[in-house]
Enzyme design. Structure first.
Site, short mmCIF file in Angstrom:
data_model
loop_
_atom_site.label_atom_id
_atom_site.label_comp_id
_atom_site.label_asym_id
_atom_site.label_seq_id
_atom_site.Cartn_x
_atom_site.Cartn_y
_atom_site.Cartn_z
N LEU A 107 4.99 -18.85 0.48
CA LEU A 107 5.09 -18.52 2.32
C LEU A 107 3.44 -17.24 2.11
CD1 LEU A 107 6.17 -17.72 4.82
CD2 LEU A 107 6.80 -15.36 3.38
N ASP B 43 16.16 -11.93 3.29
CA ASP B 43 17.21 -11.60 3.12
C ASP B 43 18.59 -11.85 2.38
OD1 ASP B 43 19.16 -10.23 5.45
OD2 ASP B 43 20.47 -11.82 5.79
N GLY C 34 1.22 8.54 -26.97
CA GLY C 34 0.13 7.58 -27.07
C GLY C 34 0.71 6.29 -27.75
N GLU D 72 7.34 -9.25 -1.79
CA GLU D 72 9.24 -9.04 -0.73
C GLU D 72 9.03 -8.23 0.96
OE1 GLU D 72 12.77 -11.52 -1.75
OE2 GLU D 72 11.71 -12.40 -4.00
N THR E 253 6.66 -4.93 0.49
CA THR E 253 5.84 -3.85 -0.03
C THR E 253 6.99 -2.51 0.62
OG1 THR E 253 5.01 -3.60 2.10
CG2 THR E 253 3.62 -5.10 0.27
C1 LIG Z 1 3.19 -10.65 -8.73
C2 LIG Z 1 3.50 -10.98 -7.41
C3 LIG Z 1 3.88 -12.11 -7.41
C4 LIG Z 1 4.37 -12.95 -5.36
N1 LIG Z 1 4.72 -13.74 -5.98
C5 LIG Z 1 4.52 -14.82 -4.30
C6 LIG Z 1 5.68 -15.71 -4.13
O1 LIG Z 1 6.03 -16.61 -4.60
N2 LIG Z 1 4.88 -16.25 -3.00
C7 LIG Z 1 5.16 -15.85 -1.79
O2 LIG Z 1 4.63 -15.88 -0.85
N3 LIG Z 1 4.25 -14.17 -1.65
C8 LIG Z 1 4.09 -14.01 -3.11
N4 LIG Z 1 3.52 -12.61 -3.19
C9 LIG Z 1 2.94 -12.03 -2.49
C10 LIG Z 1 4.02 -11.10 -2.02
O3 LIG Z 1 4.77 -11.17 -1.37
C11 LIG Z 1 2.40 -10.25 -0.95
O4 LIG Z 1 1.67 -9.50 -2.04
C12 LIG Z 1 2.90 -9.25 0.10
O5 LIG Z 1 3.51 -9.35 0.45
C13 LIG Z 1 1.58 -8.14 0.59
O6 LIG Z 1 1.02 -8.97 0.94
P1 LIG Z 1 -0.94 -8.59 0.67
O7 LIG Z 1 -0.06 -9.05 -0.60
O8 LIG Z 1 -1.41 -9.49 1.32
O9 LIG Z 1 -1.37 -7.09 1.34
P2 LIG Z 1 -1.13 -6.77 2.84
O10 LIG Z 1 -0.15 -7.53 3.47
O11 LIG Z 1 -2.68 -6.84 2.81
O12 LIG Z 1 -0.88 -4.86 2.73
C14 LIG Z 1 -1.84 -4.23 1.54
C15 LIG Z 1 -1.46 -2.90 1.95
O13 LIG Z 1 -1.01 -2.92 3.49
C16 LIG Z 1 0.21 -2.24 3.87
N5 LIG Z 1 0.42 -2.53 4.95
C17 LIG Z 1 0.21 -3.90 5.67
N6 LIG Z 1 1.07 -4.21 6.66
C18 LIG Z 1 1.48 -2.84 7.24
C19 LIG Z 1 1.74 -1.73 8.38
N7 LIG Z 1 1.95 -1.83 9.49
N8 LIG Z 1 2.02 0.54 8.13
C20 LIG Z 1 1.84 0.52 7.00
N9 LIG Z 1 1.25 -0.04 6.49
C21 LIG Z 1 0.61 -1.38 6.19
C22 LIG Z 1 1.27 -3.05 2.68
O14 LIG Z 1 2.11 -2.11 2.35
C23 LIG Z 1 0.38 -2.55 1.81
O15 LIG Z 1 -0.13 -1.36 0.75
C24 LIG Z 1 3.84 -11.82 -5.23
C25 LIG Z 1 2.93 -11.00 -4.92
C26 LIG Z 1 2.74 -10.45 -6.78
C27 LIG Z 1 2.13 -9.56 -6.71
#
Ligand SMILES: Cc1cc2nc3c(=O)[nH]c(=O)nc-3n(C[C@H](O)[C@H](O)[C@H](O)COP(=O)(O)OP(=O)(O)OC[C@H]3O[C@@H](n4cnc5c(N)ncnc54)[C@H](O)[C@@H]3O)c2cc1C
Length: 383
Positions: free
Chosen positions: A120, A235, A341, A364, A366
């Site tokens: 996604l 969900d 340590g 899923e 933040t």
């Molecule tokens: C180990 C790992 C495995 C993953 N596996 C999958 C997977 O299998 N499939 C998949 O599709 N995705 C996967 N993801 C992606 C994950 O779902 C996204 O990283 C996550 O949704 C956050 O998106 P972003 O990294 O672009 O951060 P951003 O959306 O850029 O967010 C950066 C920061 O801004 C904050 N923020 C964003 N919008 C707002 C708002 N409106 N108000 C206040 N703060 C906000 C966020 O909370 C965060 O702290 C994975 C991520 C990791 C780290």
């Protein structure tokens, strides 16, 4: 020792959950002794029948799913992550009975004969998933996908991905986001590994699609049905992220208790110092609070599904995911402090847990997104 009790929360569990917990404790103990190599994880889980809890019906028993993730989180966080992604990757098919060969594919996914992924997130579409840019257009009898997916778990081991893309030209109702079933060897698809900081075995990567050609039947469900499938999938699984966090935190607490009992400083075991006991008290209390929130949300979801309702309270699910993942991070960080340590060296269990728990606060949805859900519900309900 694997700690997985259902008797301490009898209001949330049935006899079948208690039975599952007993079986899980054995499997998890075995896993802790020897985790399979990452390519062997899905076959191993399939052989034990555990994938039935991830790849089940449109309304799976969320408490069972959470019990499995709590046990796996305790025993091996990377195995837990692979397990969860198998379920995420299958949900769109689970919800689309008319998809070609769907029953055979789901049976293979349950038996551990194929491994799945869920794609996604994009470089420009993370928390704001609706802004995704990957496109899908028809070309004769095929679909052509163009775009990039990033941070996708199970890249490197998955045979198929559920990929979300925007159909072009957009339908007149404006709903363009659709789901596609993409084999790992589709022409025009490149899979690129991404290394996580601190190492670990979590398989992660990117999907680069350049005129990636798929058969017409690769569309899952209807054009424009992708957002509903993606959100429906999350969900089901979001509460279980909290359960995995609870498992990891439990492991950290158990390891800490064992360590402070035997580590002697100033002539006595650390366990005899009140500051140590205070740290353990905080850890245990946060752990119980997290577990209560997780199983309340899971129980609510199961009740509503059985009653034919659409959704558990969004607030309960968001609170469970947010609190359990944040609390687990604090608990594990305290565990590292109690180890001193020896808690930061590469081979340390608590150091590995600290590394493994961190992404749970990000994927899923933040912590901030969970706060927006909880806050939004509060103000819309008037308090
Ligand atoms: C180990 C790992 C495995 C993953 N596996 C999958 C997977 O299998 N499939 C998949 O599709 N995705 C996967 N993801 C992606 C994950 O779902 C996204 O990283 C996550 O949704 C956050 O998106 P972003 O990294 O672009 O951060 P951003 O959306 O850029 O967010 C950066 C920061 O801004 C904050 N923020 C964003 N919008 C707002 C708002 N409106 N108000 C206040 N703060 C906000 C966020 O909370 C965060 O702290 C994975 C991520 C990791 C780290």
């Amino acid at each position: 020792m694997i700690t997985l009790s259902t008797t301490d929360l009898p209001m949330f569990f049935s006899a079948s959950h208690a039975e599952l917990a007993t079986t899980l404790a054995h499997s998890a103990a075995e896993l802790r002794r020897q985790a399979p190599h990452r390519e062997a994880v899905i076959p191993w889980l399939g052989g034990l029948g555990l994938l039935d809890h991830a790849v089940s019906g449109a309304h799976p028993d969320v408490r069972s799913l959470c019990l499995v993730r709590e046990a796996l989180g305790q025993a091996s966080p990377f195995v837990d992550a692979i397990f969860a992604v198998q379920g995420l990757g299958a949900q769109a098919l689970v919800r689309t009975p008319q998809f070609p060969h769907r029953n055979e594919l789901l049976a293979e996914a349950r038996q551990g004969r194929i491994t799945l992924g869920f794609a996604l997130t994009e470089p420009e579409a993370g928390s704001d998933v609706a802004s995704l840019r990957t496109t899908a257009r028809r070309d004769g009898d095929s679909w052509l996908l163009d775009g990039e997916k990033i941070f996708i778990s199970n890249v490197g081991i998955a045979d198929y991905f559920t990929v979300f893309a925007r159909v072009e030209p957009a339908p007149s109702n404006g709903k363009a986001i659709s789901a596609f079933w993409v084999p790992k060897d589709a022409p025009g698809l490149e899979l690129l590994p991404i290394a996580l900081s601190g190492g670990g075995d979590h398989p992660l990567g990117a999907l680069r699609m350049k005129a990636c050609r798929l058969s017409q039947g690769a569309l899952i469900g209807e054009i424009g049905g992708g957002m509903r499938l993606a959100l429906g999938t999350l969900d089901v699984f979001r509460t279980s992220v909290g359960a995995a966090a609870v498992g990891m935190a439990r492991r950290a607490l158990d390891e800490s208790i064992a360590h402070v009992r035997k580590r002697v400083q100033f002539g006595k075991p650390l366990a005899e110092f009140q500051l140590t006991q205070a740290a353990l008290a905080d850890m245990a209390t946060e752990l119980d609070a997290a577990r209560l929130l997780v199983y309340r949300a899971a129980w609510e979801k199961d009740q509503k599904d059985q009653a034919g309702g659409s959704q558990a309270s969004k607030t309960s699910v968001a609170m469970a995911k947010m609190f359990a993942t944040e609390a687990a991070s604090r608990i594990i960080d305290r565990a590292v402090q109690l180890f001193g340590g020896s808690g930061v060296v590469a081979s340390s269990v608590v150091a590995e847990l600290l590394r493994d728990v961190r992404p749970l606060r990000i994927y899923e949805g933040t912590t901030e997104i969970q706060k927006l859900i909880i806050g939004g519900e509060l103000v819309s309900q008037g308090g």
